[in-house]
Design a protein around this motif. Structure first.
Motif, PDB file in Angstrom:
ATOM      1  N   ASP A  73     -34.700 -38.243  -5.179  1.00 12.17           N
ATOM      2  CA  ASP A  73     -34.031 -36.955  -5.379  1.00 12.17           C
ATOM      3  C   ASP A  73     -33.246 -36.884  -6.683  1.00 12.17           C
ATOM      4  OD1 ASP A  73     -34.483 -35.432  -2.723  1.00 12.17           O
ATOM      5  OD2 ASP A  73     -33.843 -37.423  -2.067  1.00 12.17           O
ATOM      6  N   ILE A  74     -33.105 -38.019  -7.377  1.00 12.29           N
ATOM      7  CA  ILE A  74     -32.431 -38.005  -8.671  1.00 12.29           C
ATOM      8  C   ILE A  74     -33.384 -38.331  -9.815  1.00 12.29           C
ATOM      9  CG2 ILE A  74     -30.145 -38.525  -7.720  1.00 12.29           C
ATOM     10  CD1 ILE A  74     -30.573 -41.455  -8.592  1.00 12.29           C
ATOM     11  N   GLU A  75     -34.665 -38.446  -9.512  1.00 10.20           N
ATOM     12  CA  GLU A  75     -35.658 -38.718 -10.553  1.00 10.20           C
ATOM     13  C   GLU A  75     -35.643 -37.604 -11.596  1.00 10.20           C
ATOM     14  OE1 GLU A  75     -37.529 -41.242 -11.099  1.00 10.20           O
ATOM     15  OE2 GLU A  75     -37.533 -42.381  -9.226  1.00 10.20           O
ATOM     16  N   GLY A  76     -35.484 -37.974 -12.857  1.00  9.41           N
ATOM     17  CA  GLY A  76     -35.509 -36.993 -13.923  1.00  9.41           C
ATOM     18  C   GLY A  76     -34.317 -36.067 -13.955  1.00  9.41           C
ATOM     19  N   LYS A  77     -33.231 -36.435 -13.240  1.00  5.49           N
ATOM     20  CA  LYS A  77     -32.049 -35.584 -13.181  1.00  5.49           C
ATOM     21  C   LYS A  77     -30.803 -36.378 -13.577  1.00  5.49           C
ATOM     22  CE  LYS A  77     -33.962 -32.883  -9.339  1.00  5.49           C
ATOM     23  NZ  LYS A  77     -33.746 -32.421  -7.943  1.00  5.49           N
ATOM     24  N   ILE A  78     -29.819 -35.669 -14.091  1.00  6.49           N
ATOM     25  CA  ILE A  78     -28.504 -36.255 -14.344  1.00  6.49           C
ATOM     26  C   ILE A  78     -27.745 -36.230 -13.032  1.00  6.49           C
ATOM     27  CG2 ILE A  78     -26.311 -35.896 -15.564  1.00  6.49           C
ATOM     28  CD1 ILE A  78     -28.069 -34.346 -17.683  1.00  6.49           C
ATOM     29  N   HIS A  79     -27.003 -37.301 -12.731  1.00  2.30           N
ATOM     30  CA  HIS A  79     -26.151 -37.207 -11.545  1.00  2.30           C
ATOM     31  C   HIS A  79     -24.798 -37.853 -11.762  1.00  2.30           C
ATOM     32  CE1 HIS A  79     -27.642 -41.295 -10.334  1.00  2.30           C
ATOM     33  NE2 HIS A  79     -26.545 -41.350  -9.582  1.00  2.30           N
ATOM     34  N   VAL A  80     -23.838 -37.361 -10.998  1.00  3.13           N
ATOM     35  CA  VAL A  80     -22.476 -37.889 -10.992  1.00  3.13           C
ATOM     36  C   VAL A  80     -22.233 -38.483  -9.613  1.00  3.13           C
ATOM     37  CG1 VAL A  80     -20.017 -37.367 -11.252  1.00  3.13           C
ATOM     38  CG2 VAL A  80     -21.723 -36.115 -12.609  1.00  3.13           C
ATOM     39  N   ALA A  81     -21.701 -39.698  -9.567  1.00  6.46           N
ATOM     40  CA  ALA A  81     -21.443 -40.375  -8.293  1.00  6.46           C
ATOM     41  C   ALA A  81     -19.962 -40.686  -8.147  1.00  6.46           C
ATOM     42  CB  ALA A  81     -22.257 -41.660  -8.195  1.00  6.46           C
ATOM     43  N   LYS A 104     -18.604 -26.234 -10.398  1.00  5.03           N
ATOM     44  CA  LYS A 104     -18.502 -24.874 -10.928  1.00  5.03           C
ATOM     45  C   LYS A 104     -19.031 -24.764 -12.350  1.00  5.03           C
ATOM     46  CE  LYS A 104     -14.565 -23.689  -7.984  1.00  5.03           C
ATOM     47  NZ  LYS A 104     -13.098 -23.417  -7.922  1.00  5.03           N
ATOM     48  N   ALA A 105     -18.978 -25.881 -13.088  1.00 12.63           N
ATOM     49  CA  ALA A 105     -19.486 -25.868 -14.466  1.00 12.63           C
ATOM     50  C   ALA A 105     -21.005 -25.794 -14.512  1.00 12.63           C
ATOM     51  CB  ALA A 105     -18.993 -27.094 -15.212  1.00 12.63           C
ATOM     52  N   PHE A 106     -21.661 -26.270 -13.450  1.00  8.07           N
ATOM     53  CA  PHE A 106     -23.128 -26.277 -13.397  1.00  8.07           C
ATOM     54  C   PHE A 106     -23.585 -25.716 -12.049  1.00  8.07           C
ATOM     55  CE2 PHE A 106     -21.556 -29.791 -15.965  1.00  8.07           C
ATOM     56  CZ  PHE A 106     -22.173 -29.529 -17.187  1.00  8.07           C
ATOM     57  N   PRO A 107     -23.327 -24.447 -11.791  1.00  7.33           N
ATOM     58  CA  PRO A 107     -23.630 -23.868 -10.478  1.00  7.33           C
ATOM     59  C   PRO A 107     -25.119 -23.903 -10.148  1.00  7.33           C
ATOM     60  CG  PRO A 107     -23.119 -22.147 -12.064  1.00  7.33           C
ATOM     61  CD  PRO A 107     -22.800 -23.448 -12.730  1.00  7.33           C
ATOM     62  N   ASN A 108     -25.447 -24.715  -9.160  1.00 12.65           N
ATOM     63  CA  ASN A 108     -26.831 -24.841  -8.694  1.00 12.65           C
ATOM     64  C   ASN A 108     -27.813 -25.214  -9.799  1.00 12.65           C
ATOM     65  OD1 ASN A 108     -26.254 -24.238  -5.937  1.00 12.65           O
ATOM     66  ND2 ASN A 108     -26.095 -22.071  -6.479  1.00 12.65           N
ATOM     67  N   ALA A 109     -27.349 -25.968 -10.801  1.00  9.70           N
ATOM     68  CA  ALA A 109     -28.248 -26.431 -11.862  1.00  9.70           C
ATOM     69  C   ALA A 109     -29.238 -27.424 -11.271  1.00  9.70           C
ATOM     70  CB  ALA A 109     -27.438 -27.078 -12.983  1.00  9.70           C
ATOM     71  N   ALA A 110     -30.507 -27.180 -11.481  1.00 13.64           N
ATOM     72  CA  ALA A 110     -31.551 -28.012 -10.863  1.00 13.64           C
ATOM     73  C   ALA A 110     -31.560 -29.430 -11.401  1.00 13.64           C
ATOM     74  CB  ALA A 110     -32.917 -27.356 -11.080  1.00 13.64           C
ATOM     75  N   ASP A 111     -31.013 -29.634 -12.607  1.00 15.62           N
ATOM     76  CA  ASP A 111     -31.072 -30.960 -13.229  1.00 15.62           C
ATOM     77  C   ASP A 111     -29.764 -31.734 -13.139  1.00 15.62           C
ATOM     78  OD1 ASP A 111     -29.772 -29.195 -14.932  1.00 15.62           O
ATOM     79  OD2 ASP A 111     -30.441 -30.202 -16.746  1.00 15.62           O
ATOM     80  N   VAL A 112     -28.797 -31.224 -12.386  1.00 13.87           N
ATOM     81  CA  VAL A 112     -27.510 -31.912 -12.210  1.00 13.87           C
ATOM     82  C   VAL A 112     -27.226 -32.073 -10.723  1.00 13.87           C
ATOM     83  CG1 VAL A 112     -25.038 -31.888 -12.659  1.00 13.87           C
ATOM     84  CG2 VAL A 112     -26.613 -30.964 -14.369  1.00 13.87           C
ATOM     85  N   VAL A 113     -27.083 -33.320 -10.282  1.00 16.12           N
ATOM     86  CA  VAL A 113     -26.856 -33.626  -8.862  1.00 16.12           C
ATOM     87  C   VAL A 113     -25.521 -34.359  -8.717  1.00 16.12           C
ATOM     88  CG1 VAL A 113     -27.744 -34.853  -6.832  1.00 16.12           C
ATOM     89  CG2 VAL A 113     -29.336 -33.811  -8.465  1.00 16.12           C
ATOM     90  N   LEU A 114     -24.779 -34.024  -7.664  1.00 18.89           N
ATOM     91  CA  LEU A 114     -23.518 -34.700  -7.359  1.00 18.89           C
ATOM     92  C   LEU A 114     -23.695 -35.501  -6.075  1.00 18.89           C
ATOM     93  CD1 LEU A 114     -21.083 -31.681  -7.989  1.00 18.89           C
ATOM     94  CD2 LEU A 114     -22.007 -33.326  -9.647  1.00 18.89           C
ATOM     95  N   LEU A 115     -23.352 -36.784  -6.117  1.00 14.18           N
ATOM     96  CA  LEU A 115     -23.470 -37.662  -4.955  1.00 14.18           C
ATOM     97  C   LEU A 115     -22.109 -38.256  -4.628  1.00 14.18           C
ATOM     98  CD1 LEU A 115     -26.756 -39.646  -5.797  1.00 14.18           C
ATOM     99  CD2 LEU A 115     -26.520 -37.522  -4.493  1.00 14.18           C
ATOM    100  N   SER A 116     -21.581 -37.932  -3.453  1.00 13.46           N
ATOM    101  CA  SER A 116     -20.307 -38.490  -2.986  1.00 13.46           C
ATOM    102  C   SER A 116     -20.596 -39.402  -1.804  1.00 13.46           C
ATOM    103  CB  SER A 116     -19.347 -37.367  -2.582  1.00 13.46           C
ATOM    104  OG  SER A 116     -18.947 -36.604  -3.708  1.00 13.46           O
ATOM    105  N   TYR A 117     -20.474 -40.702  -2.036  1.00 14.99           N
ATOM    106  CA  TYR A 117     -20.790 -41.693  -1.009  1.00 14.99           C
ATOM    107  C   TYR A 117     -19.547 -41.992  -0.170  1.00 14.99           C
ATOM    108  CZ  TYR A 117     -24.880 -42.836  -3.951  1.00 14.99           C
ATOM    109  OH  TYR A 117     -26.048 -42.792  -4.688  1.00 14.99           O
ATOM    110  N   SER A 118     -19.684 -41.938   1.143  1.00 14.13           N
ATOM    111  CA  SER A 118     -18.570 -42.300   2.020  1.00 14.13           C
ATOM    112  C   SER A 118     -18.428 -43.815   2.077  1.00 14.13           C
ATOM    113  CB  SER A 118     -18.791 -41.765   3.435  1.00 14.13           C
ATOM    114  OG  SER A 118     -17.822 -42.309   4.316  1.00 14.13           O
ATOM    115  N   VAL A 119     -17.192 -44.291   1.937  1.00 11.88           N
ATOM    116  CA  VAL A 119     -16.938 -45.733   2.047  1.00 11.88           C
ATOM    117  C   VAL A 119     -16.470 -46.095   3.459  1.00 11.88           C
ATOM    118  CG1 VAL A 119     -16.466 -46.006  -0.401  1.00 11.88           C
ATOM    119  CG2 VAL A 119     -14.565 -45.523   1.164  1.00 11.88           C
TER     120      VAL A 119
END
Length: 217
Positions: A73-81, A104-119
């Motif tokens: 799901d992050i292939e070819g995409k920028i992501h923030v973790a 909000k800076a990248f609303p629904n941008a197809a090439d930017v994914v945000l991943l928040s992992y629960s610890v």
């Protein structure tokens, strides 16, 4: 004659200035290949392959909608973790608020994914993550709050994302993980930035760096 010479010199100065500005605007972000986050700058694809072999490893976890999210799901995409837990009382709410600035800076941008992992994945079930999203007004389809096997999350955090900087390889997978860092990963799964998620100013830099990565060929 003087006017002609002056015009030619002025034109040459403008061309030099324009080229310099273009070079500055296309400056690449550094790469990070080790847990101490020593920046590496490369000049060619050959340099990149030789100097920066590290990429984010394979994973598969479940998001707040009960959907399986993996490295595909992050292939070819920028992501923030980032790494958080829903019962965190001080730091995590601030991190979530700041991640929303990125959202909000990248609303629904197809090439930017945000991943928040629960610890604390043994606590943060799919239902609890969904409730957390509702409470915090997280609606982006590209922001995934992830839960799953604890040791797999911790291993990915420490060995792939270097989530605790130089401590990345020194802790046992059972020892509690918590960090305020956000990690920026490029389209080829290489680490390109680390930011303090509790500071709004750092989020502005993160947003600017994402824009820079989107312009990379």
């Amino acid at each position: 004659m003087f006017r002609t010479a002056f015009s030619a010199n002025s034109l040459l100065a403008l061309i030099i200035f324009f080229v310099a500005c273009q070079k500055e605007s296309t400056q690449r972000l550094p790469y990070y290949n080790t847990p101490d986050f020593t920046p590496i700058f490369v000049q060619s694809e050959a340099d990149l392959t030789a100097k920066v072999p590290h990429i984010i490893g394979r994973f598969s976890f479940t998001d707040q909608h009960g959907v399986s999210i993996s490295q595909h799901d992050i292939e070819g995409k920028i992501h923030v973790a980032d790494f958080f837990f829903t019962s965190c009382g001080v730091i995590c709410p601030r991190m979530t608020k700041h991640m929303q600035l990125v959202e909000k800076a990248f609303p629904n941008a197809a090439d930017v994914v945000l991943l928040s992992y629960s610890v604390t994945p043994w606590i943060d079930s799919v239902g609890r993550l969904k409730s957390y999203c509702q409470t915090n007004h997280i609606q982006s389809k590209n922001w995934h709050l992830l839960t799953g096997n604890k040791s797999e999350i911790y291993q990915l955090a420490r060995q792939s994302y270097f989530a605790e900087e130089e401590l990345g390889f020194s802790k046992d997978s059972t020892e509690f993980l918590h960090t305020e860092h956000f990690l920026l990963i490029d389209k080829h799964k290489r680490i390109r930035g680390i930011y303090n998620g509790t500071l709004e100013l750092e989020m502005q830099q993160l947003i600017a760096d994402i824009k820079t990565l989107r312009q990379e060929s």
